[in-house]
Design a protein around this motif. Structure first.
Motif, PDB file in Angstrom:
ATOM      1  N   ARG A  62     -27.830  22.413  27.403  1.00 41.51           N
ATOM      2  CA  ARG A  62     -28.188  21.306  28.365  1.00 41.51           C
ATOM      3  C   ARG A  62     -29.909  21.811  28.476  1.00 41.51           C
ATOM      4  O   ARG A  62     -30.338  21.375  29.016  1.00 41.51           O
ATOM      5  N   ASP A  63     -29.591  23.452  29.379  1.00 41.30           N
ATOM      6  CA  ASP A  63     -30.947  23.798  29.662  1.00 41.30           C
ATOM      7  C   ASP A  63     -32.148  23.865  28.617  1.00 41.30           C
ATOM      8  O   ASP A  63     -33.623  24.119  29.071  1.00 41.30           O
ATOM      9  N   HIS A  64     -31.145  24.314  26.991  1.00 45.16           N
ATOM     10  CA  HIS A  64     -32.628  24.550  26.622  1.00 45.16           C
ATOM     11  C   HIS A  64     -33.188  23.041  26.062  1.00 45.16           C
ATOM     12  O   HIS A  64     -33.749  23.072  25.390  1.00 45.16           O
ATOM     13  N   GLN A  65     -32.940  21.654  26.046  1.00 43.03           N
ATOM     14  CA  GLN A  65     -33.072  20.298  26.421  1.00 43.03           C
ATOM     15  C   GLN A  65     -35.009  20.730  26.663  1.00 43.03           C
ATOM     16  O   GLN A  65     -35.881  19.900  26.437  1.00 43.03           O
ATOM     17  N   ILE A  66     -35.504  21.329  27.732  1.00 43.44           N
ATOM     18  CA  ILE A  66     -36.571  21.834  28.216  1.00 43.44           C
ATOM     19  C   ILE A  66     -37.772  22.082  26.981  1.00 43.44           C
ATOM     20  O   ILE A  66     -39.059  21.960  27.437  1.00 43.44           O
ATOM     21  N   GLY A  67     -36.974  22.869  26.340  1.00 46.44           N
ATOM     22  CA  GLY A  67     -38.292  23.485  25.489  1.00 46.44           C
ATOM     23  C   GLY A  67     -37.826  23.117  23.668  1.00 46.44           C
ATOM     24  O   GLY A  67     -39.093  23.109  23.307  1.00 46.44           O
ATOM     25  N   GLY A  68     -36.999  22.505  23.790  1.00 49.33           N
ATOM     26  CA  GLY A  68     -36.091  22.505  22.601  1.00 49.33           C
ATOM     27  C   GLY A  68     -36.930  21.136  21.855  1.00 49.33           C
ATOM     28  O   GLY A  68     -36.060  19.807  23.155  1.00 49.33           O
ATOM     29  N   ASP A  69     -36.751  20.496  20.948  1.00 48.34           N
ATOM     30  CA  ASP A  69     -37.044  18.434  20.558  1.00 48.34           C
ATOM     31  C   ASP A  69     -35.239  18.146  20.132  1.00 48.34           C
ATOM     32  O   ASP A  69     -34.571  17.269  20.833  1.00 48.34           O
ATOM     33  N   PHE A  70     -34.590  19.055  19.695  1.00 49.92           N
ATOM     34  CA  PHE A  70     -33.266  18.941  19.526  1.00 49.92           C
ATOM     35  C   PHE A  70     -31.712  20.173  19.896  1.00 49.92           C
ATOM     36  O   PHE A  70     -32.543  21.408  19.498  1.00 49.92           O
ATOM     37  N   ALA A  71     -31.094  19.306  20.577  1.00 48.06           N
ATOM     38  CA  ALA A  71     -30.154  21.196  21.749  1.00 48.06           C
ATOM     39  C   ALA A  71     -28.859  20.631  21.050  1.00 48.06           C
ATOM     40  O   ALA A  71     -28.245  19.961  20.871  1.00 48.06           O
ATOM     41  N   TYR A  72     -28.251  22.130  20.141  1.00 49.78           N
ATOM     42  CA  TYR A  72     -27.190  21.836  19.863  1.00 49.78           C
ATOM     43  C   TYR A  72     -25.936  23.103  20.214  1.00 49.78           C
ATOM     44  O   TYR A  72     -26.856  23.753  20.688  1.00 49.78           O
ATOM     45  N   LEU A  73     -24.529  22.501  19.564  1.00 48.42           N
ATOM     46  CA  LEU A  73     -23.555  23.944  20.331  1.00 48.42           C
ATOM     47  C   LEU A  73     -23.460  24.199  19.198  1.00 48.42           C
ATOM     48  O   LEU A  73     -23.053  22.754  18.377  1.00 48.42           O
ATOM     49  N   CYS A  74     -22.847  25.445  18.634  1.00 50.18           N
ATOM     50  CA  CYS A  74     -22.437  25.685  17.461  1.00 50.18           C
ATOM     51  C   CYS A  74     -20.070  26.309  18.059  1.00 50.18           C
ATOM     52  O   CYS A  74     -20.964  27.412  18.693  1.00 50.18           O
ATOM     53  N   VAL A  75     -19.864  25.797  17.519  1.00 49.76           N
ATOM     54  CA  VAL A  75     -18.524  25.590  17.891  1.00 49.76           C
ATOM     55  C   VAL A  75     -18.110  26.393  15.928  1.00 49.76           C
ATOM     56  O   VAL A  75     -17.307  26.010  15.552  1.00 49.76           O
ATOM     57  N   PRO A  76     -17.999  27.918  16.147  1.00 43.47           N
ATOM     58  CA  PRO A  76     -17.770  28.298  15.144  1.00 43.47           C
ATOM     59  C   PRO A  76     -16.372  28.021  13.839  1.00 43.47           C
ATOM     60  O   PRO A  76     -16.537  28.291  13.127  1.00 43.47           O
ATOM     61  N   ASN A  77     -15.451  28.621  15.276  1.00 42.28           N
ATOM     62  CA  ASN A  77     -14.273  28.977  14.425  1.00 42.28           C
ATOM     63  C   ASN A  77     -12.726  27.593  14.699  1.00 42.28           C
ATOM     64  O   ASN A  77     -11.982  27.668  15.435  1.00 42.28           O
ATOM     65  N   ARG A  78     -13.388  26.278  15.487  1.00 34.51           N
ATOM     66  CA  ARG A  78     -12.285  25.502  15.890  1.00 34.51           C
ATOM     67  C   ARG A  78     -12.972  23.921  15.397  1.00 34.51           C
ATOM     68  O   ARG A  78     -14.536  24.261  15.276  1.00 34.51           O
ATOM     69  N   GLU A  79     -11.885  23.406  15.042  1.00 36.78           N
ATOM     70  CA  GLU A  79     -12.500  21.623  15.615  1.00 36.78           C
ATOM     71  C   GLU A  79     -12.507  21.033  16.786  1.00 36.78           C
ATOM     72  O   GLU A  79     -12.259  21.470  17.815  1.00 36.78           O
ATOM     73  N   PRO A  80     -13.502  20.880  17.137  1.00 35.54           N
ATOM     74  CA  PRO A  80     -13.987  20.647  18.954  1.00 35.54           C
ATOM     75  C   PRO A  80     -12.773  19.370  19.571  1.00 35.54           C
ATOM     76  O   PRO A  80     -12.581  18.377  18.487  1.00 35.54           O
ATOM     77  N   SER A  81     -12.472  19.573  20.158  1.00 38.76           N
ATOM     78  CA  SER A  81     -11.601  18.568  20.680  1.00 38.76           C
ATOM     79  C   SER A  81     -12.399  17.414  20.677  1.00 38.76           C
ATOM     80  O   SER A  81     -14.021  17.411  21.070  1.00 38.76           O
ATOM     81  N   GLU A  82     -11.522  16.554  21.381  1.00 42.20           N
ATOM     82  CA  GLU A  82     -12.284  14.927  21.482  1.00 42.20           C
ATOM     83  C   GLU A  82     -12.853  15.686  23.761  1.00 42.20           C
ATOM     84  O   GLU A  82     -13.676  14.863  22.530  1.00 42.20           O
ATOM     85  N   ALA A  83     -12.086  15.809  23.923  1.00 45.17           N
ATOM     86  CA  ALA A  83     -13.051  16.239  25.113  1.00 45.17           C
ATOM     87  C   ALA A  83     -14.370  16.804  25.036  1.00 45.17           C
ATOM     88  O   ALA A  83     -15.694  16.332  25.560  1.00 45.17           O
ATOM     89  N   LEU A  84     -14.687  18.006  24.155  1.00 42.53           N
ATOM     90  CA  LEU A  84     -16.326  18.121  23.605  1.00 42.53           C
ATOM     91  C   LEU A  84     -16.981  16.848  23.251  1.00 42.53           C
ATOM     92  O   LEU A  84     -17.710  17.089  23.705  1.00 42.53           O
ATOM     93  N   ARG A  85     -16.268  16.601  22.216  1.00 40.40           N
ATOM     94  CA  ARG A  85     -17.497  15.528  21.618  1.00 40.40           C
ATOM     95  C   ARG A  85     -17.755  14.666  22.906  1.00 40.40           C
ATOM     96  O   ARG A  85     -18.687  14.224  22.722  1.00 40.40           O
ATOM     97  N   LEU A  86     -16.967  14.137  23.687  1.00 40.21           N
ATOM     98  CA  LEU A  86     -17.288  13.374  24.387  1.00 40.21           C
ATOM     99  C   LEU A  86     -18.605  13.105  25.202  1.00 40.21           C
ATOM    100  O   LEU A  86     -19.728  12.933  25.550  1.00 40.21           O
TER     101      LEU A  86
END
Length: 141
Positions: A62-86
């Protein structure tokens, strides 16, 4: 599997650079840093990598949104939970899965929304860093 966020950042960075994609790691944004920033057409993409503690990663992205056009979180080792997706969806943060091999390093799980928080001065600083020759020193890091 890699044992640290940095190992994934480094792998993704090297693969992007080999494809000729302007990119930097540990890119400074207002006293903090994005793990990875790259240029896609004319858009700045910021990525925070997190093996654990996705809530912290989401705050950082979220903090990166002040510098970039699109901000992502990469979770390499697992399938994102529903809580994370929401939570990611609510904040406009995209989710990525790290892909192994020599191709493109990411698979989009949830597309990011274009940031409405971007500060043009910060964006231009990042853009300038991506365009400078001094960035070449990271190519073999």
């Amino acid at each position: 599997r890699r044992s640290s966020d940095l190992a994934y950042v480094r792998d993704a960075y090297i693969r992007l650079r080999k494809k000729g994609i302007p990119s930097i790691w540990e890119a400074p944004i207002m006293g903090r840093s994005a793990d990875l920033v790259y240029l896609e057409e004319n858009d700045l993409i910021t990525i925070e990598f997190k093996l654990t503690d996705w809530r912290k990663g989401l705050r950082q992205a979220r903090d990166h949104q002040i510098g970039g056009d699109f901000a992502y979180l990469c979770v390499p080792n697992r399938e994102p939970s529903e809580a994370l997706r929401l939570a990611a969806n609510e904040s406009g943060i995209g989710l990525l899965r790290f892909t192994e091999g020599l191709g493109w390093p990411f698979e989009i799980i949830l597309p990011a929304l274009r940031s409405t928080l971007t500060w043009s001065v910060i964006r231009e600083q990042l853009f300038g860093r991506l365009k400078t020759a001094s960035n070449q020193r990271y190519a073999t890091a």
